[in-house]
Design a protein around this motif. Structure first.
Motif, PDB file in Angstrom:
ATOM      1  N   GLN A  93      -3.133   8.003  -4.979  1.00  0.00           N
ATOM      2  CA  GLN A  93      -1.892   8.473  -4.436  1.00  0.00           C
ATOM      3  C   GLN A  93      -1.739   8.262  -3.001  1.00  0.00           C
ATOM      4  O   GLN A  93      -2.615   7.926  -2.035  1.00  0.00           O
ATOM      5  CB  GLN A  93      -2.132  10.019  -4.559  1.00  0.00           C
ATOM      6  N   THR A  94      -0.391   8.178  -2.821  1.00  0.00           N
ATOM      7  CA  THR A  94       0.109   7.980  -1.523  1.00  0.00           C
ATOM      8  C   THR A  94       1.292   9.197  -1.140  1.00  0.00           C
ATOM      9  O   THR A  94       1.671   9.631  -2.349  1.00  0.00           O
ATOM     10  CB  THR A  94       0.983   6.629  -1.052  1.00  0.00           C
ATOM     11  N   VAL A  95       1.268   9.600  -0.052  1.00  0.00           N
ATOM     12  CA  VAL A  95       2.392  10.638   0.383  1.00  0.00           C
ATOM     13  C   VAL A  95       3.523   9.886   1.315  1.00  0.00           C
ATOM     14  O   VAL A  95       3.203   9.390   2.261  1.00  0.00           O
ATOM     15  CB  VAL A  95       1.766  11.935   0.915  1.00  0.00           C
ATOM     16  N   ALA A 122       2.893  10.376  10.161  1.00  0.00           N
ATOM     17  CA  ALA A 122       3.499   9.088   9.846  1.00  0.00           C
ATOM     18  C   ALA A 122       2.730   7.841  10.170  1.00  0.00           C
ATOM     19  O   ALA A 122       2.472   7.057   9.668  1.00  0.00           O
ATOM     20  CB  ALA A 122       5.111   8.998  10.341  1.00  0.00           C
ATOM     21  N   ALA A 123       1.953   8.050  11.264  1.00  0.00           N
ATOM     22  CA  ALA A 123       1.234   7.035  12.036  1.00  0.00           C
ATOM     23  C   ALA A 123      -0.259   7.007  11.583  1.00  0.00           C
ATOM     24  O   ALA A 123      -0.974   6.090  11.975  1.00  0.00           O
ATOM     25  CB  ALA A 123       1.048   7.218  13.707  1.00  0.00           C
ATOM     26  N   ARG A 124      -0.665   8.058  10.680  1.00  0.00           N
ATOM     27  CA  ARG A 124      -1.806   7.925  10.168  1.00  0.00           C
ATOM     28  C   ARG A 124      -2.185   7.136   9.134  1.00  0.00           C
ATOM     29  O   ARG A 124      -1.465   6.474   8.595  1.00  0.00           O
ATOM     30  CB  ARG A 124      -2.468   9.405   9.421  1.00  0.00           C
ATOM     31  N   ALA A 125      -3.575   6.554   9.257  1.00  0.00           N
ATOM     32  CA  ALA A 125      -4.058   5.440   8.218  1.00  0.00           C
ATOM     33  C   ALA A 125      -4.322   5.967   7.099  1.00  0.00           C
ATOM     34  O   ALA A 125      -4.026   5.438   5.893  1.00  0.00           O
ATOM     35  CB  ALA A 125      -5.266   4.843   8.784  1.00  0.00           C
ATOM     36  N   ALA A 183       5.418   3.332  -4.552  1.00  0.00           N
ATOM     37  CA  ALA A 183       5.822   3.492  -3.089  1.00  0.00           C
ATOM     38  C   ALA A 183       5.966   2.194  -2.720  1.00  0.00           C
ATOM     39  O   ALA A 183       6.967   1.902  -1.857  1.00  0.00           O
ATOM     40  CB  ALA A 183       4.241   3.983  -2.629  1.00  0.00           C
ATOM     41  N   GLU A 184       5.342   1.120  -3.031  1.00  0.00           N
ATOM     42  CA  GLU A 184       5.655  -0.290  -2.660  1.00  0.00           C
ATOM     43  C   GLU A 184       6.986  -0.517  -3.341  1.00  0.00           C
ATOM     44  O   GLU A 184       7.820  -1.294  -2.541  1.00  0.00           O
ATOM     45  CB  GLU A 184       4.719  -1.148  -3.069  1.00  0.00           C
ATOM     46  N   VAL A 231       7.483   6.321   5.158  1.00  0.00           N
ATOM     47  CA  VAL A 231       6.306   5.628   5.452  1.00  0.00           C
ATOM     48  C   VAL A 231       5.570   6.198   4.407  1.00  0.00           C
ATOM     49  O   VAL A 231       5.891   7.103   3.712  1.00  0.00           O
ATOM     50  CB  VAL A 231       5.517   5.942   6.569  1.00  0.00           C
ATOM     51  N   PHE A 232       4.417   5.357   3.573  1.00  0.00           N
ATOM     52  CA  PHE A 232       3.611   5.963   2.742  1.00  0.00           C
ATOM     53  C   PHE A 232       1.944   5.889   3.226  1.00  0.00           C
ATOM     54  O   PHE A 232       1.608   4.877   3.208  1.00  0.00           O
ATOM     55  CB  PHE A 232       4.103   4.950   1.196  1.00  0.00           C
TER      56      PHE A 232
END
Length: 289
Positions: free
Chosen positions: A168-170, A179-182, A243-244, A252-253
């Motif tokens: 999963q991605t958010v 947004a900048a988190r890995a 997401a891609e 961002v994902f």
């Protein structure tokens, strides 16, 4: 059972429906006397009279009624088995209407290609299913089967093989503090208002795809959800391939740790199962394995 002929059973079943030797013979393409002969042979095998006949009427005896009640479903099962074998021998042809939810990405197209390679005589038609109505197209008969996001807990639908397990991605606005988190944890995602599907998507299904303590907006389509994400109205859970596929500069994902994978499964209506549907399910099983 030694020496029993299927024609004897068919003659009895048709005679039980018509209650007339002449009409039964017409349906079976044999003479009236042949129907009588087959019935006598069957009665001899069983050891009981199944039919009472006079010059004016034909009716089943009590033994005949009981025999009919037991024979009819067994005969239908046998007939269906023969039809399935014939269909498999002929190969699967015709048209398979297939719905998909989300994105027809590489895994989805892979199973469709595998099915078409195995059954070139069957034309596959593909239609997108709305994010907010994962099961409606199958129920309305608009598609024969559908590839949808799990879970599926619908009594009238059959769940076939599952495949395409993805992390999963958010989806978040580029302006969001995360947004900048890995990556994010499931607990952190639960603090974000998550975009969810609107009705008629079932509540249990919506809860799985938007597991947040902070309610977010509801949408009918994936694109509508991503637009609200870009506007900063909330986040949206998507599998990595989706997401891609839907990448955009204002969203961002971020990968999520601790949530179950996003899983696709094949569903169809229990009353609409055909050899084409079964063949497609087998193709999915082959890819999933």
């Amino acid at each position: 059972m030694a020496g029993l002929e299927i024609r004897e059973l068919e003659s009895f079943l048709v005679l039980a429906q018509e209650l007339h030797f002449g009409r039964a013979g017409e349906r079976l393409y044999v003479s009236q006397s042949r129907v009588s002969q087959l019935l006598r042979t069957l009665e001899t095998r069983i050891g009981a009279r199944l039919v009472d006949r006079t010059s004016r009427r034909v009716c089943l005896t009590p033994a005949g009624e009981r025999f009919l009640a037991n024979l009819a479903p067994a005969y239908e099962t046998l007939r269906a088995a023969v039809e399935v074998a014939r269909a498999e021998a002929r190969g699967v042809d015709g048209r398979l209407r297939l719905g998909f939810q989300g994105t027809a990405d590489v895994p989805v197209m892979g199973v469709i290609t595998a099915f078409q390679d195995r059954h070139p005589g069957c034309v596959t038609e593909i239609a997108e299913i709305p994010f907010s109505d994962p099961f409606g197209a199958v129920r309305r008969g608009e598609v024969d089967a559908a590839i949808v996001l799990l879970p599926v807990a619908e009594p009238d639908l059959a769940l076939g093989p599952v495949f395409s397990r993805q992390r999963q991605t958010v989806a978040l606005s580029v302006r969001h503090p995360f947004a900048a988190r890995a990556s994010l944890t499931a607990d952190e995602v639960a603090t974000v208002p998550l975009v969810t599907a609107s009705a008629p998507a079932p509540a249990y299904w919506r809860d799985v795809h938007a597991p947040s303590a902070a309610p977010g907006p509801s949408v009918t389509t994936l694109q509508e959800g991503l637009t609200l994400v870009a506007a900063g109205r909330g986040g949206m859970l998507l599998c990595r391939p989706t997401a891609e596929y839907h990448g955009r500069r204002d969203v961002v994902f971020v990968p999520v740790e601790g949530l179950p994978d996003s899983v696709l499964g094949v569903v169809w209506h229990r009353d609409g199962e055909t050899e084409r549907v079964r063949a497609f399910a087998r193709a999915v099983s082959g890819i999933a394995e």
